[in-house]
Motif scaffolding. Structure first.
Motif, mmCIF file in Angstrom:
data_model
loop_
_atom_site.group_PDB
_atom_site.id
_atom_site.type_symbol
_atom_site.label_atom_id
_atom_site.label_comp_id
_atom_site.label_asym_id
_atom_site.label_seq_id
_atom_site.Cartn_x
_atom_site.Cartn_y
_atom_site.Cartn_z
ATOM 1 N N VAL A 76 0.694 -1.194 -0.169
ATOM 2 C CA VAL A 76 -0.019 0.035 -0.035
ATOM 3 C C VAL A 76 0.742 1.123 0.010
ATOM 4 N N ASN A 77 1.734 1.054 0.663
ATOM 5 C CA ASN A 77 2.775 2.664 0.901
ATOM 6 C C ASN A 77 3.572 2.821 -0.304
ATOM 7 N N LEU A 78 3.829 1.601 -1.057
ATOM 8 C CA LEU A 78 4.615 1.680 -2.350
ATOM 9 C C LEU A 78 3.772 2.648 -3.203
ATOM 10 N N GLN A 79 2.627 1.946 -3.361
ATOM 11 C CA GLN A 79 1.562 2.597 -4.589
ATOM 12 C C GLN A 79 1.154 3.997 -3.886
ATOM 13 N N ALA A 80 1.211 4.267 -2.576
ATOM 14 C CA ALA A 80 0.794 5.533 -1.930
ATOM 15 C C ALA A 80 1.793 6.593 -2.361
ATOM 16 N N ARG A 81 3.056 6.111 -2.157
ATOM 17 C CA ARG A 81 4.145 7.075 -2.656
ATOM 18 C C ARG A 81 4.019 7.532 -4.305
ATOM 19 N N LYS A 82 3.821 6.523 -4.882
ATOM 20 C CA LYS A 82 3.775 6.648 -6.204
ATOM 21 C C LYS A 82 2.733 7.763 -6.410
ATOM 22 N N LEU A 83 1.458 7.522 -6.034
ATOM 23 C CA LEU A 83 0.537 8.533 -6.289
ATOM 24 C C LEU A 83 0.014 9.804 -5.406
ATOM 25 N N GLY A 84 1.115 9.902 -4.346
ATOM 26 C CA GLY A 84 1.304 10.861 -3.680
ATOM 27 C C GLY A 84 0.092 11.053 -2.731
ATOM 28 N N VAL A 85 -0.551 9.703 -2.083
ATOM 29 C CA VAL A 85 -1.663 9.460 -1.066
ATOM 30 C C VAL A 85 -0.975 9.325 0.313
ATOM 31 N N ARG A 86 -1.666 10.268 1.363
ATOM 32 C CA ARG A 86 -1.334 10.054 2.414
ATOM 33 C C ARG A 86 -2.098 8.810 3.380
ATOM 34 N N VAL A 87 -1.518 7.883 3.821
ATOM 35 C CA VAL A 87 -2.268 6.752 4.478
ATOM 36 C C VAL A 87 -2.089 6.792 6.065
ATOM 37 N N GLU A 88 -3.338 6.520 6.563
ATOM 38 C CA GLU A 88 -3.566 6.640 7.980
ATOM 39 C C GLU A 88 -4.030 5.305 8.485
ATOM 40 N N THR A 89 -3.614 4.726 9.487
ATOM 41 C CA THR A 89 -4.167 3.546 10.214
ATOM 42 C C THR A 89 -4.770 3.792 11.485
ATOM 43 N N HIS A 90 -5.836 3.254 11.879
ATOM 44 C CA HIS A 90 -6.335 3.535 13.570
ATOM 45 C C HIS A 90 -6.645 2.133 13.838
ATOM 46 N N ILE A 91 -5.934 1.427 14.710
ATOM 47 C CA ILE A 91 -6.052 0.229 15.167
ATOM 48 C C ILE A 91 -5.881 0.137 16.586
ATOM 49 N N PRO A 92 -7.136 0.511 17.462
ATOM 50 C CA PRO A 92 -6.969 0.259 18.698
ATOM 51 C C PRO A 92 -6.259 -0.820 19.523
ATOM 52 N N ALA A 93 -5.462 -0.502 20.565
ATOM 53 C CA ALA A 93 -5.249 -1.557 21.220
ATOM 54 C C ALA A 93 -6.009 -2.535 22.187
ATOM 55 N N GLY A 94 -5.724 -3.765 22.360
ATOM 56 C CA GLY A 94 -6.824 -4.844 23.021
ATOM 57 C C GLY A 94 -7.813 -5.256 22.125
#
Length: 675
Positions: free
Chosen positions: A534-552
């Motif tokens: 995902v990051n590889l394609q995001a860098r190519k297209l200039g997309v900012r990627v965020e993930t929100h995965i709570p602990a527990g």
């Protein structure tokens, strides 16, 4: 043989005479009743005509008064603009008073609150109205009118007031005030005093004043001024009109006395009654002979109508007849049941018909106009159309029309036979859907064969790549530090080769409907597995990627490879949609959260992939998960379909919704591992 006793001839004659006199008595009573009714109707007719005349005259009088008041305001405004000094103003005011008998006084006053009197002029047609009593006694009405005029920035009136005169009588006066504005500043007022009696006498026609009594009254009926003297009679006809002026409201009342009895009408009525009496007697003698023949004809007609009605009621085809103006003149029960309207709701109704859909009403009206004008004959095999039931639902129909010819050979309209072809359309739709499903099944079978072939052909090269990568890593195990970066890159090659092999095997098992190997996975591990791609394609297209995965969060029970492919497919689709729409600041967000337990106590985790792209068009939403449907030039249309199938095989669901303020959210659920 048993004999029957008959009444004597004298008794038969008495019975016959009694019947004859009864008929004549009934005839006389009918004539008298007709005469009385006509006299009563004549009186009612004349009374209604008289009342209508009075109401019309009252409306005309009110219109004349309104027009006169408007003209007077315009002349006073001209007086305002023309004034220079008191002498010139006085001359102009006297000229206006000579032209208007309804004005008794015109004043030029200063601004509020003092309302200083600068100049005044009295009517030349009467002695000064304020000669006996000072003007200060009526200054409150002037202040009221000028205060209203100041607020409205326009002319205003005050309530009428009574001023006694030296002759022992008095006048009902009404004040009119006009504000004088110079360069946006209020500098004074022009006040004109009306005599209500002279206002009626001046602007009501002389003929109207001789035949009616016209007066101004208040809302409670108090008479303020009166003009005219009508001839007194036994019956009075009255009409009232509301005169609504700025600052005051009055009622214009008109009374007229008329004789209640008609003039010429009784002579015409007497001749009419005589002719009708003779006609009634003649008709009575003719009815006896005609009744028996009419009864026989009516019985035959009733039998024919009953036969036709039974035949029409047994039909399942709707029948409809229209005249040359397009109005429905006949509908059978089958047609009423078809459209859901009762016969009374359809008969006599012209275009647009109640069963025409509003979106097609204009087209149907044009088609009917051409048809009724004889410009285009309908095809013998009929034509298809769409009707609307009473509940608003649409259904297709087949209409077969033929001209309606009367006994004289003239066309009086069109007769239509209407068939509901909804069931036929439904069968055709089912057949088409079945054909599409067969074609889709054939394509899926082809895809399965391709998956098997690719699995066989690619497994060996991928295994070789993984082996070479592992061998290279072993060779570089004791290499110096600068070569360690190369060893990390070769390890990533080995991991991706193994991942490609797992994907091919999972797709092969999925197409073959085999049981996939499921395991308990942490949501963070699933997301981390796809983040390098995902990051590889995001860098190519200039997309900012965020993930929100709570602990527990609990682990999910899933086929790891297939779920990773679902996440990767949704993320790639989102980034491609934002790139195609040229979004200025593209952003991709991947979230995971726990949802409440279901009815069976089972826990679920919800994965959400959110973008800020252009959204999904309405025409695409209906077919988004359809196999082989795609909006991409290079796409096969299987990605989202396979994603939903994978999620549903895990017992979850995959859906999408708009993201506020922009974009789309794809959500899917997976079962959590039991504790």
């Amino acid at each position: 043989m048993t004999s029957v006793a008959l009444p004597p001839p004298s008794r038969l004659r008495r019975l016959s005479n009694w019947r004859r006199w009864s008929l004549w008595g009934l005839l006389v009573g009918l004539v008298v009743a007709l005469l009385v009714t006509l006299v009563w109707l004549a009186a009612r007719y004349e009374a209604s005509v008289a009342q209508s005349d009075v109401e019309r005259d009252a409306a005309d009088a009110l219109s004349d008064i309104r027009s006169a008041l408007t003209r007077n305001v315009q002349e006073l405004q001209a007086l305002q603009s023309a004034q220079r000094d008191r002498h010139d103003w006085h001359l102009a005011a006297e000229q206006l008073l000579r032209a208007h008998r309804e004005w008794v006084r015109i004043e030029w006053r200063g601004p509020a609150p003092g309302l200083e009197l600068r100049a005044e002029a009295d009517s030349p047609y009467r002695s000064p109205v304020f000669g006996r009593f000072s003007r200060s006694n009526t200054l409150a009405e002037v202040q009221q009118a000028c205060a209203m005029a100041g607020r409205l920035s326009s002319h205003a009136y005050a309530r009428s007031h009574f001023v006694p005169q030296s002759d022992g009588l008095g006048l009902e006066l009404m004040e009119l005030c006009l504000p004088q504005v110079e360069v946006g500043r209020l500098v004074g007022f022009v006040v004109a005093t009306y005599s209500l009696t002279d206002l009626l006498a001046t602007h009501i026609g002389p003929q109207m004043g001789r035949s009616q009594e016209i007066s101004f009254t208040e809302a409670d009926g108090t008479r303020l001024a009166m003009h005219g003297l009508a001839r007194r009679g036994a019956r009075v006809f009255s009409a009232q009109q509301l005169l609504d002026l700025p600052g005051v409201t009055m009622v214009l009342r008109m009374d007229s006395w008329r004789r209640p009895e008609p003039d010429l009408f009784p002579n015409v009525m007497t001749a009419l009654v005589t002719v009708m009496s003779i006609a009634l007697v003649t008709v009575l003698f003719m009815l006896g002979h005609d009744t028996r023949r009419r009864l026989r004809v009516e019985e035959d007609l009733a039998d024919a109508l009953a036969f036709r009605k039974a035949m029409e009621d047994s039909l399942v085809t709707g029948l409809r007849a229209r005249d040359l103006q397009g109005r429905s003149t006949y509908v059978n029960p089958a047609f009423c049941q078809m459209v859901g309207f009762a016969g009374d709701e359809l008969l006599g109704k012209g275009p647009p018909a109640p069963y025409w859909p509003p979106e097609f009403a204009d087209d149907y009206r044009k088609r009917q106009e051409v048809r009724l004008a004889g410009g285009h004959s309908p095809p013998r095999e009929g034509f298809e159309s769409v009707f609307m039931r009473k509940d608003g639902s649409r259904f297709p129909v087949l209409i077969i029309e033929a001209p309606l010819i009367n006994a004289q050979g003239l066309q009086t309209g069109w007769m239509s036979a209407v068939l509901d072809i909804s069931e036929q359309r439904r069968v055709e739709e089912l057949s088409r859907a079945s054909q599409e499903r067969l074609q889709a099944t054939a394509r899926l079978a082809t895809v399965g064969e391709m998956a098997s072939l690719l699995s066989h052909e690619l497994n060996q090269p991928l295994a070789a790549i993984a082996s070479y990568a592992n061998g290279s890593m072993n060779l570089l195990q004791d290499a110096p530090a600068p070569a360690q970066d190369l060893r990390v890159a070769i390890s990533r090659i080995a991991e991706q080769a193994e991942r490609a092999g797992r994907v091919i095997r999972s797709v092969h098992d999925f197409v073959r409907r085999r049981d996939q190997a499921r395991e308990a996975m942490h949501p963070q591990a699933l997301v981390d597995a796809i983040m390098p791609l995902v990051n590889l394609q995001a860098r190519k297209l200039g997309v900012r990627v965020e993930t929100h995965i709570p602990a527990g969060l609990p682990r999910v029970w899933c086929d790891r490879t297939m779920v990773e492919q679902v996440l990767l497919n949704l993320a790639r689709n989102a980034m491609q949609a934002m790139d195609e729409a040229r979004i200025a600041h593209p952003a991709l967000q991947i979230q995971v959260r726990a949802t409440g337990p279901s009815e069976g106590g089972k826990r679920w985790l919800e994965f959400a992939v959110t973008d800020c792209g252009p959204g999904i068009p309405e025409q695409v939403k209906q077919q988004l998960f359809t196999p082989f449907f795609t909006t991409k030039a290079e796409g096969m249309g299987l990605g989202l379909s396979l994603c939903r199938t994978v999620v549903e095989q895990h017992g979850g669901y995959l859906l999408f919704e708009p993201h506020v303020p922009q974009g789309t959210i794809f959500r899917f659920t997976l079962p959590a591992q039991n504790p």
